[in-house]
Write an enzyme that holds these catalytic residues in place. Sequence first.
Site, PDB file in Angstrom:
ATOM      1  N   LYS A  76       0.860  -1.189   0.000  1.00 34.24           N
ATOM      2  CA  LYS A  76       0.000   0.000   0.000  1.00 34.24           C
ATOM      3  C   LYS A  76       0.884   1.223   0.000  1.00 34.24           C
ATOM      4  CE  LYS A  76      -4.084   1.723  -0.112  1.00 34.24           C
ATOM      5  NZ  LYS A  76      -3.543   2.644  -1.143  1.00 34.24           N
ATOM      6  N   LYS A 100       4.125   2.468   8.789  1.00 34.73           N
ATOM      7  CA  LYS A 100       2.871   3.204   9.013  1.00 34.73           C
ATOM      8  C   LYS A 100       1.671   2.276   9.073  1.00 34.73           C
ATOM      9  CE  LYS A 100       2.768   6.999   6.770  1.00 34.73           C
ATOM     10  NZ  LYS A 100       2.669   8.005   5.694  1.00 34.73           N
ATOM     11  N   LYS A 112       5.524   1.996  -2.648  1.00 38.01           N
ATOM     12  CA  LYS A 112       5.500   3.389  -3.111  1.00 38.01           C
ATOM     13  C   LYS A 112       5.913   3.405  -4.570  1.00 38.01           C
ATOM     14  CE  LYS A 112       4.547   7.436  -1.186  1.00 38.01           C
ATOM     15  NZ  LYS A 112       3.539   7.685  -0.135  1.00 38.01           N
ATOM     16  N   THR A 196      -5.754  12.738   5.399  1.00 36.58           N
ATOM     17  CA  THR A 196      -4.402  12.875   5.947  1.00 36.58           C
ATOM     18  C   THR A 196      -4.315  14.103   6.845  1.00 36.58           C
ATOM     19  OG1 THR A 196      -3.502  11.832   3.955  1.00 36.58           O
ATOM     20  CG2 THR A 196      -1.952  12.973   5.397  1.00 36.58           C
ATOM     21  N   ASN A 227      -3.451  19.356   0.143  1.00 45.51           N
ATOM     22  CA  ASN A 227      -4.545  18.686   0.862  1.00 45.51           C
ATOM     23  C   ASN A 227      -4.243  18.481   2.336  1.00 45.51           C
ATOM     24  OD1 ASN A 227      -6.118  18.453  -1.457  1.00 45.51           O
ATOM     25  ND2 ASN A 227      -5.335  16.425  -1.972  1.00 45.51           N
ATOM     26  N   SER A 355      -7.768   5.100   2.950  1.00 52.23           N
ATOM     27  CA  SER A 355      -7.518   4.259   1.774  1.00 52.23           C
ATOM     28  C   SER A 355      -7.898   2.812   2.072  1.00 52.23           C
ATOM     29  CB  SER A 355      -6.040   4.330   1.369  1.00 52.23           C
ATOM     30  OG  SER A 355      -5.775   5.508   0.629  1.00 52.23           O
TER      31      SER A 355
END
Length: 423
Positions: A76, A100, A112, A196, A227, A355
């Site tokens: 992820k 995380k 990533k 976030t 954001n 997510s």
Amino acid sequence: MSNLSYIAQNHGPWSTYLEQIERVTPYLEHLKGYIDTLKRPKRALIVDVPIVMDDGTIQHFEGYRVQHNLSRGPGKGGIRYHPDVDLNEVMALSAWMTIKTAVLNLPFGGAKGGVRVDPRKLSPRELERITRRYTSEISHIIGPQKDIPAPDVGTNPNVMGWIMDTYSSGQGHTVTGVVTGKPIHLGGSLGRIKATGRGVFVTGREVAEKIKLPLKGAKIAVQGFGNVGSEAAYLFAESQSLIVAIQDHTGTIFNPEGIDLAELKIYFETNQGVAGFEGAEMISDEDFWNVEIDILIPAALEGQITIERAQKLTAKLVLEGANGPTYPEADDILIQRGVTVVPDVICNAGGVTVSYFEWVQDMSSYFWSEEEINQRLDKLMVQAINDVWHTSNEKICSLRTAAFILGCERILKARMERGIFPG
């Protein structure tokens, strides 16, 4: 050579991550034998992304997808479009995603991706072409049970929609769960864009209460007004904090009485940046780090809090909205000075948490209201920061080390219990 120059030349994001792993190793007891699992990515893919530009020329861009660890579930992590993207950065970002997701106890590993490109210099058609070609190049290693990309710096819901469509075309049917952060009508989740920044606020609120720092009247500086930074700023302003300084790619603005965010929002949408906003004065980018504040929110890119900046920072609380914004040496200085740092692996985890909610909704084809999303997000974030706080007190260590202890224990236990194939 100054310390800043030395760090810039010798400390990439991956080095920062490896040093963080070295620091947590003494706390891992019987799991130390598996620590090398975290020091190398499981899989790293570098791809050529050729596209035909609007003027008919062919240009080549370099793309990456790194899967750092998949012991706890599919990868992820976001996809970044930025001119500074390289393998070192993507490896580090994928590793921080591993930590995380484990700290939040989500059933994911870390991954990533990115393309080295300035998306602001692309036309909409060029942006779509580069996205679809990049997707086709990495499509064999992504999927709803393999690796689920998401937006990051330089990408947005539209880009995620193109990724989903390109991947689905190769599968012969619509696969909404291959990415998160999609447009709502393509299977996206309500609350995802603000998640976030909301997580930064929730963790900041909880820790501020623990260190007895009142939010009412607290002076806050925000680096990055996308954001993450903007949503965190709005939520703190609703708690009667004063946003006194904001820095983005266009410059730095300052108002010791507090910046009017409602007016700034209108200005920002028109001018695509904070520079020139009449409700504040322009100051130099370096002076941003000298402003008298109570809370700092670095929500831009990694490597922003250097030794020099840490030595003069006036904040009592740092909330890492960005990934890897603080160098390890700077982290030490902040600890010595009594500054509380809420680390990135928990502070900015609101995005990956929602997510996860989006992925769950896509898999079940049943969707929740934004109110339900926020309630679930707040509950998980509060539980996670309390777990980290408790571990910090128990082990007598920083919140960053505590978060890494929790995350690494969960990852390495999964590695140990799965075993090594072949035995």
